[in-house]
Design a protein around this motif. Structure first.
Motif, PDB file in Angstrom:
ATOM      1  N   ASP A   1       0.814  -1.215   0.000  1.00 40.71           N
ATOM      2  CA  ASP A   1       0.000   0.000   0.000  1.00 40.71           C
ATOM      3  C   ASP A   1       0.850   1.269   0.000  1.00 40.71           C
ATOM      4  OD1 ASP A   1       1.012  -0.124   2.551  1.00 40.71           O
ATOM      5  OD2 ASP A   1      -0.921   0.103   3.571  1.00 40.71           O
TER       6      ASP A   1
ATOM      7  N   LYS B   1       4.516  -3.336  -8.347  1.00 36.75           N
ATOM      8  CA  LYS B   1       4.584  -2.164  -7.484  1.00 36.75           C
ATOM      9  C   LYS B   1       6.003  -1.894  -6.986  1.00 36.75           C
ATOM     10  CE  LYS B   1      -0.142  -2.471  -5.626  1.00 36.75           C
ATOM     11  NZ  LYS B   1      -0.943  -2.517  -4.375  1.00 36.75           N
TER      12      LYS B   1
ATOM     13  N   GLY C   1       2.591   8.229  -1.543  1.00 36.58           N
ATOM     14  CA  GLY C   1       2.357   7.207  -2.558  1.00 36.58           C
ATOM     15  C   GLY C   1       3.442   6.172  -2.700  1.00 36.58           C
ATOM     16  N   TYR C   2       4.504   6.253  -1.902  1.00 36.03           N
ATOM     17  CA  TYR C   2       5.593   5.270  -2.044  1.00 36.03           C
ATOM     18  C   TYR C   2       6.406   5.202  -0.759  1.00 36.03           C
ATOM     19  CZ  TYR C   2       8.596   9.376  -2.750  1.00 36.03           C
ATOM     20  OH  TYR C   2       9.258  10.563  -2.607  1.00 36.03           O
TER      21      TYR C   2
ATOM     22  N   GLY D   1       2.356   2.520  -3.861  1.00 35.52           N
ATOM     23  CA  GLY D   1       1.056   2.102  -3.362  1.00 35.52           C
ATOM     24  C   GLY D   1       0.094   1.690  -4.458  1.00 35.52           C
ATOM     25  N   THR D   2       0.298   2.212  -5.670  1.00 36.07           N
ATOM     26  CA  THR D   2      -0.538   1.864  -6.818  1.00 36.07           C
ATOM     27  C   THR D   2       0.358   1.427  -7.954  1.00 36.07           C
ATOM     28  OG1 THR D   2      -2.218   3.490  -6.186  1.00 36.07           O
ATOM     29  CG2 THR D   2      -2.253   2.695  -8.466  1.00 36.07           C
TER      30      THR D   2
ATOM     31  N   THR E   1       0.390   1.719 -14.699  1.00 32.39           N
ATOM     32  CA  THR E   1      -0.280   1.007 -15.790  1.00 32.39           C
ATOM     33  C   THR E   1       0.735   0.404 -16.745  1.00 32.39           C
ATOM     34  OG1 THR E   1      -0.433   3.048 -17.072  1.00 32.39           O
ATOM     35  CG2 THR E   1      -2.303   2.481 -15.647  1.00 32.39           C
TER      36      THR E   1
END
Length: 683
Positions: free
Chosen positions: A163, A387, A413-414, A426-427, A430
């Motif tokens: 996450d 990730k 975010g990281y 965390g995401t 793409t």
């Protein structure tokens, strides 16, 4: 350039220093709180972190082990000068295990996590804790504490659930009281750690260490765990988290105490380093290589000598693009094995020269004096699921920015792991997305070591950028004294020679804690000498035109060390590592000086040329001298044309640019004698 100590004990001793690892063998810093006052810390874990936010790394140490209840400490760094007595000490005094710093709550300053090992009689149980940073120091009391009373030795931060924030993993169990426990992870929910384990392993044993790395390159963090008297294991992470049962275990049972991970053979896959600590007989350290993500279950490399090892650390110490291995042990020299194109010799190329045998517990590389600090950017392409991204450098200091398709990710975010070199988002980006990671690292890593004995914690300094190179330093015992002979680059304008006397001490006292008595008995059986060192005594200062020899005409009895310190054209001083001589009780002429022979070739490992250094006697100066290089099959692969040389020392150049990496035999052949030396070629 720094030099490894090379010690050859003969009746009359000749010692020659060889350039390999650019790290001092003597300490440039040592703690004093271990030697003064009524509180005598038994140091265990260490980490480097900029606690006060001034841009310089501070040394963070956890004390106690299973011997005493003691404080954790921070030695603050002021512009490259580290204080010797800590300015911060924790209020609670506990049986602390290892520690690790990270900004788990993402407020911009590092926090300190410490494992609770336990000790005493009856054995105590306690809680892991976190001390939070406030930008200038750490809080005196823990801001977080686990609620399960247990014991663990190893502790690390990692993103087990993918996450983008750091969770806290700890080992569990202790062998001394036969207590088996699971591995545990406390989950981080937006800067708040759970107080009970959110994840724990099914298997319970006496776990000693944990680390996070992506071993199979699937973009998820895996958890490796070390066990004492049991198998080491790896839990392979997935898109849905970390399984509670392991997917890999080694085929043998070791007494493992610490792990390290890195791509040591540069094939793109993480390998596993294991430090073993059998307290009755010692064990070898080992490496498991990865075959495209499948870690071998039997070791691919064994170290020598057999020691009670305590730690393993990977870093590019010599800045040649590959990871070198440093290991430590109890009552043993700190050892460095240089990486030769993805392989290691079984014997170390560098040994510490502290004048005593440290009882090491932790080793950690960092650039504490900021003399090699630089930055880099690594680029990746997302695949829609991954990730975790592995940086080209480990360890690094910090990640400064992450961009996905050119857009800056927020810090929330990281997260990242400095020692194993990973960044976890965390995401997942793409498929086809560009990922760029900016980070700081160093090309000049220094080494800190903690000691749970009665010796100080120390730092060894990396000095690869010296403008002066010492190509060789020879000490020969003769009937006139100790003759020093050196080769040094023309950048030196003056040279000073120092001497130090090493006096054997009384036998090392057994530990007050009887749990370590078997290990102490093993140390005593090895009959390893302990020494007390006097201060360095300046013997002479010479200018650059004063020759390359100097005689110490009246050396004192006992074991001696000599070192050279130079001043270069810019007025900077450079102190090279010492060599050790053990003068004979009776005077005489060294037998090796009565015949022609090769001295240590330079450099070794070599690349495109070898400097062949030889001594030729008057007897052999009457005929032709040949120098040949043979491969291990006995084929001559390089040679210097036979020539007549005068008596004395000579340096010849042997081209090797056309030869493959490997081990070769260098041979000197005269009319009356022959001699040989092993040479390693590694580019």
């Amino acid at each position: 350039m720094r030099f490894r100590l090379s010690l050859l004990i003969l009746l009359m001793l000749v010692t020659f220093a060889v350039a390999i690892i650019p790290l001092t063998t003597t300490a440039v810093w040592q703690s004093t709180d271990k030697a003064t006052g009524t509180r005598h810390p038994v140091s265990t874990g260490c980490d480097w972190a900029d606690i006060d936010g001034d841009g310089w790394l501070d040394l963070v140490v956890s004390n106690g082990n299973d011997i005493n209840e003691e404080y954790c400490a921070v030695y603050f760094n002021s512009s490259g000068t580290l204080e010797t007595t800590p300015s911060w000490m924790s209020a609670p005094e506990e049986f602390h295990g290892h520690n690790e710093c990270a900004d788990y709550d993402k407020d911009g300053d590092p926090d300190l996590a410490v494992a609770y090992l336990g000790g005493g009689s009856p054995w105590s149980y306690g809680n892991d804790v976190v001390y939070e940073g406030n930008g200038s120091t750490l809080g005196s009391n823990p801001a977080w504490s686990g609620t399960v009373d247990h014991n663990d030795f190893g502790i690390t931060w990692g993103d087990y659930d993918g996450d983008g924030d750091l969770d806290l993993a700890v080992s569990g169990g202790v062998d001394y009281v036969s207590r088996d426990e699971p591995l545990r992870i406390y989950r981080n929910d937006n800067g708040t750690l759970t107080t009970t384990a959110a994840w724990q392993s099914v298997k319970e044993t006496t776990w000693m260490d944990v680390l996070f790395a992506d071993f199979n390159n699937d973009g998820y963090l895996d958890l490796a765990a070390a066990a004492e008297h049991d198998s080491n294991v790896i839990f392979l992470g997935t898109g849905s988290g970390l399984p509670t049962t392991f997917q890999w275990e080694d085929a043998d049972t070791w007494d493992t105490i610490r792990l390290a991970a890195g791509d040591v053979n540069d094939d793109g896959w993480m390998d596993l380093v294991v430090a073993n600590n059998n307290q009755s007989a010692g064990q070898q350290d080992i490496i498991y290589f990865s075959n495209s993500g499948l870690i071998d279950t039997t070791p691919d490399w064994f170290s020598e000598p057999v020691e009670m090892s305590s730690f393993a650390a990977l870093a590019d110490i010599d800045n040649d693009g590959d990871l070198d291995l440093s290991t430590s042990g109890w009552w043993a020299d700190i050892r460095i094995y240089e990486n030769h194109g993805g392989s290691f010799n079984i014997l170390p190329e560098w040994l510490s020269g502290l004048g005593y045998n440290p009882v090491s517990e932790a080793l950690l590389f960092a650039d504490y004096d900021n003399d090699g600090l630089t930055s880099g950017t690594d680029s990746f392409t997302g695949n829609g699921t991954a990730k975790v991204f592995q940086l080209d450098v480990l360890p690094f200091r910090r990640v400064t920015a992450v961009r996905v398709n050119g857009s800056l990710l927020p810090v929330s975010g990281y997260c990242y792991g400095r020692q194993e070199g990973w960044v976890s988002l965390g995401t997942a980006p793409t498929n086809g997305a560009s990922v760029e990671v900016d980070y700081e690292y160093s090309t000049d890593l220094d080494l800190a070591q903690t000691d749970w004995g009665d010796k100080p914690n120390v730092i060894f300094e990396n000095d690869p950028a010296s403008g002066v190179e010492l190509h060789g330093f020879l000490a020969s015992r003769t009937n006139d004294g100790v003759l020093l002979d050196w080769e040094i680059s023309a950048d030196a304008i003056s040279l000073s020679i120092y001497r130090q006397r090493l006096t054997p001490t009384v036998s090392v006292a057994p530990p007050v804690d009887n749990r370590h008595y078997a290990a102490w008995q093993q140390h005593q059986a090895l009959e390893t000498a302990e020494y007390e060192a006097t201060s360095w005594e300046l013997l002479t200062t010479l200018d650059s035109n004063s020759g390359t020899q100097w005689l110490d005409a009246i050396p004192p009895a006992g074991t001696l060390r000599y070192l050279i310190e130079t001043t270069d054209l810019h007025g900077q001083s450079h102190r090279f590592d010492p060599i050790t001589v053990n003068p004979a009780e009776e005077t005489g002429t060294d037998e090796t000086l009565s015949r022609s022979h090769l001295e240590n070739p330079w450099t070794c490992p070599a690349d495109d040329v070898i400097s062949v250094m030889l001594l030729l006697t008057t007897e052999d100066a009457t005929g032709a001298v040949s120098v040949n290089l043979y491969d291990l099959a006995g084929r001559r692969v390089a040679a210097l044309a036979p020539r007549n040389l005068s008596a004395g020392r000579h340096t010849l150049s042997l081209p090797t640019a056309d030869l493959a990496n490997g081990v070769y035999l260098l041979s000197l052949e005269t009319t009356n004698h022959s001699d040989s030396q092993t040479v390693v070629i590694a580019r």
